[in-house]
Structures are given as C-alpha cells and as structure tokens.
Enzyme design. Sequence first.
Site, PDB file in Angstrom:
ATOM      1  N   GLY A  13      40.060  35.348  45.397  1.00  0.00           N
ATOM      2  CA  GLY A  13      38.852  35.686  45.310  1.00  0.00           C
ATOM      3  C   GLY A  13      38.061  34.776  44.506  1.00  0.00           C
ATOM      4  CG  ASP A  87      46.505  45.898  54.114  1.00  0.00           C
ATOM      5  OD1 ASP A  87      45.758  46.688  53.379  1.00  0.00           O
ATOM      6  OD2 ASP A  87      46.144  46.019  55.505  1.00  0.00           O
ATOM      7  CG  ASP A 179      30.251  45.802  30.097  1.00  0.00           C
ATOM      8  OD1 ASP A 179      29.827  44.612  29.616  1.00  0.00           O
ATOM      9  OD2 ASP A 179      29.538  46.602  30.465  1.00  0.00           O
ATOM     10  CG  HIS A 180      30.752  39.762  31.765  1.00  0.00           C
ATOM     11  ND1 HIS A 180      30.163  40.416  32.460  1.00  0.00           N
ATOM     12  CD2 HIS A 180      29.995  38.515  31.214  1.00  0.00           C
ATOM     13  CE1 HIS A 180      28.935  39.829  32.864  1.00  0.00           C
ATOM     14  NE2 HIS A 180      28.834  38.711  31.930  1.00  0.00           N
ATOM     15  CG  HIS A 242      26.459  44.094  31.805  1.00  0.00           C
ATOM     16  ND1 HIS A 242      27.695  44.110  31.503  1.00  0.00           N
ATOM     17  CD2 HIS A 242      26.134  43.327  32.702  1.00  0.00           C
ATOM     18  CE1 HIS A 242      28.226  43.656  32.658  1.00  0.00           C
ATOM     19  NE2 HIS A 242      27.301  43.128  33.262  1.00  0.00           N
TER      20      HIS A 242
HETATM   21  C1  BG6 Z   1      27.092  40.592  36.054  1.00  0.00           C
HETATM   22  C2  BG6 Z   1      26.029  41.075  37.242  1.00  0.00           C
HETATM   23  O1  BG6 Z   1      27.673  41.794  35.610  1.00  0.00           O
HETATM   24  O2  BG6 Z   1      26.370  39.960  34.965  1.00  0.00           O
HETATM   25  C3  BG6 Z   1      25.028  39.873  37.588  1.00  0.00           C
HETATM   26  O3  BG6 Z   1      26.757  41.800  38.249  1.00  0.00           O
HETATM   27  C4  BG6 Z   1      24.539  39.208  36.384  1.00  0.00           C
HETATM   28  O4  BG6 Z   1      24.048  40.435  38.471  1.00  0.00           O
HETATM   29  C5  BG6 Z   1      25.773  38.918  35.353  1.00  0.00           C
HETATM   30  O5  BG6 Z   1      23.855  38.203  36.969  1.00  0.00           O
HETATM   31  C6  BG6 Z   1      24.877  38.358  34.085  1.00  0.00           C
HETATM   32  O6  BG6 Z   1      25.861  37.989  33.240  1.00  0.00           O
HETATM   33  P1  BG6 Z   1      25.544  36.909  32.147  1.00  0.00           P
HETATM   34  O7  BG6 Z   1      26.802  36.801  31.347  1.00  0.00           O
HETATM   35  O8  BG6 Z   1      25.298  35.434  32.922  1.00  0.00           O
HETATM   36  O9  BG6 Z   1      24.505  37.329  31.319  1.00  0.00           O
END
Ligand code: BG6
Length: 484
Positions: A13, A87, A179-180, A242
């Site tokens: 992916g 799968d 949660d990045h 976020h």
């Molecule tokens: C993601 C969302 O979690 O965060 C996106 O699904 C969004 O829609 C993105 O564009 C924004 O991340 P960043 O790091 O560019 O602020």
Amino acid sequence: MEAMTFVLFGSTGDLAKRKIFPALYNLYLDQKLPSAISIIGLGRNQMSHQKFQHDVEQSIKTFSRRMDNDHSHLDTFLEAFRYSVLDATKADDYRNLLNLVREREMELNIPGNRMFYLSVGPDLFGPIALNIKESGLGSTNGWKRLIIEKPFGRDLESARELNATLTEAFEEDEIYRIDHYLGKSMIQNLGSLEFSNPVLQTLLNNRHIANVQITASETVGVEERAGYYDKSGAIRDMFQNHMLQILMMTAMHIPKSNSPYDIRNEKRKVIEAVRPIKKDEVSLEIIRGQYRAGEINGSSVVSYRKEPGVDASSQNDTFVAARLWIDNPYWQGVPFYIRTGKRMAKKSTRIVIEFKNSIKTGKSNRMDPNLLIIEINPNEKVSLQINSRNPINGKIEPVNISFSTQQSDIPEAYERLIQDALRGDSTFFAHWKEVEKSWEWVQPILDAFREELVPLYLYPAGSNGPEAANALLNKDGFKWWLDE
Ligand code: BG6
C-alpha cells in the site's frame, strides 16, 4: 535493541511505500534497528521475495529523505525483507506466515519478539488481530506488539467495539496507536518547553493566559480520498484525533516523571476535564464549514461538491472550529479555540497562546498582547511576541524573539514513532482512554451534524474558513492570530 520480527500487513500500500519503508531505512542508516531483524511484508497478490525487495528499494529511492552514496547499506538492508501472500480473513495464510516467521527466527536467532504493523483499512484491524491470536502467531516466548493507525472507529460505539476485539488478542500495553501528530518534533517539544523553562511554568495558567488557539489548516482538498473523506469529514479525520491530541499535549500539567504512564496520565486528566457539550448546544460552540470554489496560490479550484467521488449535495464538513473549556484549576475560564480545514489559505499547524493584556496606551487599548507562538508545520519554530519601542518613529510595536530548528536532518514523524514502538516506548502513542474520552466528547457533535442541528457554512477555497469561525472568537473579544 533486541532482535525481532517486523510483520507488515498492507506492505504493497501507499503508506508502506511513502512512509514505513523509508522510515525503517533511515533508522537502519542511523543504526537504530536491531542488528538482527526479519521484515516480512504481506499483501493479497502473489510476489517473489526478490520482486518485493525490488519494490521496497524503489520506494526508498523515491521517498527516503536520505540515501547512502554507494547503496551498499541499502543492499544489506534489503536482505532483511521477505514476502508472504495473505488474505486477511484466511486462516491458512496465517499458518504459512507463522512458518515463515519461525524459519527466519531460526535463521537469524531471533528470540520470538514480534511486531505486527497493520497498515490496512480499519475494517481489517479486528479480523487480523483475532487471526494473529488464533494462528499461534501471537503465542511467543518473546514480546508481541501491535501497531495500528487511525481511524480507531468512526464513533464512540464502534471505537469501543474495535477496542474490545483488539484486546481479545493484545493487552493494552502491547497496542501502539499511531497518531502521527504525536510524532512531530514540535509536539514532542511541548512538554520540554514548559518543563525546562520556569518562566513558562509560571505563566501558563489562567492567571496570565487569555486564550489558546490551535490551528491546522491545509491547502489541499479531498484529493483521491473522497470515498473515505465524504463519510468522515474534518471532525473524524482531524479533530477527534490530531486536534484533541494537540490540545492534551498543550494543556497537560507537568508530569511527575518522563515515564509514558505519567505523561499519558496527565493527558488523560486534560481530556477528562474538557467540559462536555450537549447536542442542542453544539451550534453555539462548533462551526461547521465546507469549501466552495475559489483560488489557491493563483490557481482556481472546484468546490468540495464538485470533487470527483463526492456527492453533489454532500453536507460533509471540510472545516471545523470549536470553543472548548477545560474545567481544572489551571485552565478554568480560558477558552481554547481549535480549527482545522481543507482548502484554506495556507498550510499551517500552530499553537498561539495569547497572554492577558491590561496595559492601555492612550485612550484605547491598542497595544498588541504578548503571544507565545509554536509553529509545528511546515516551519518548526517557537517565538514570543513582545512589544518594544521603535527607535525611528518612537512607536511601541510588536517584535518577535524566535528560535527555529533546521529542517533538513530532522527525522520524520514515522521514524520517531516506529523507533519508539520497536523499543517499547509508548509515550507518544494514543492510549485507549484518551481515544475513548475524545470520542465521548465528539459524539454529541457527530449527532448534531447528522441531525442537521448545526448550520453548514460555505467558505471560499483559499480563505481562512467561514466568517462564523471569526465570530466565535469575536464574541469573546478575541481574534485568530496570524491569519493573513
Ligand atoms: C491525516 C489526514 O491524518 O493528516 C489527512 O487523514 C491530512 O486528511 C493529514 O491531510 C495532515 O497531516 P500533516 O502531517 O500534513 O499535517
């Protein structure tokens, strides 16, 4: 670091290509991976190990922030990779996977430490977790861990159901919810800023702060994700996760120690203290918006409803602004304003803390307040706006004292988070209690949106969102700072 197996579901992916492989490679270059690591990619299509290694190589060459010059490190790194077809719902495929995992554990002398990274759609989280358990992949002499990414459910009920399934197979302290935003260096810096600066410790409370503003604006639209986004909206896509995570990180009190337990405990106290909002009051505290056609950086863009894949009468929110109150002794009475939206004037993730201002110059109170500005993205910068006399015209004017980090060599959020998960540090991952409380707070908003109790304001693409989002602050005597 202990030797381990890293099993990646969804290895063909987009996220794997753009983020996960480059992150692993950069960790490898920095010698932050264990000396023995077996990386097993999974996907629905048949593929040889060599073809998989070749694809990983291509994604690294395209997306990595660095490369070793003669590629000798890259070649050695790629030897760790194997591929297995899977799968997600077929028990047999998990048995094959287990055989491969064991075979490589023997070859590389890995003591059964297994990391499972689910880079797949959320509907597969539950089935995969259960299959890991049932196939025996989860029964190991070493440790096992699970990494998943948002969305963790689409409302309170589905989030609880998902969590109940996951915890049949993994303990809470084995689950790493990415949660990045928690991997961004300025977000991670928030605690240190307060901890290491007594002046801020003294000032960051309701005696001195007038309001706090958290903005995450984007210029991009819905892109190719209409199928997902039109059912989620900004409230689920950005706000519930976020934005509320930034709120917790900003408002948390200094933890007793740097341990994951103490930090997450303080975060949880914040989200528990956020004043609940009733469904029939949502329209007073929350602004819902959707972009119409407009111009961004000189180019015209279509309205949300004309985006490919979006319903022409969609009521979906591409913008949300909110006013929240944290009912604890530190923040009682200080409004927190949060907004996020697509197709806005500029890409900016930032926190602006406005200080109280009782000084009047002349007849009216014209002097700008002091501001503590924390820029998270695209710049990483902390600045303090103070007032000073201009030596030329004699006027008192705002000036900035600022500090910014050098962009080039900063590890990406995914690098930091994957490294933390590999070494078992859960500090910057979302704990279930935080996720659950966030959904609890957001649920009345979802209900009010669904029942059309909240107006949907259209805003031109390229703007700062609907006028109503300005009025939300104006009625308290404030304005959004740093809007152009
Ligand atoms: C993601 C969302 O979690 O965060 C996106 O699904 C969004 O829609 C993105 O564009 C924004 O991340 P960043 O790091 O560019 O602020």
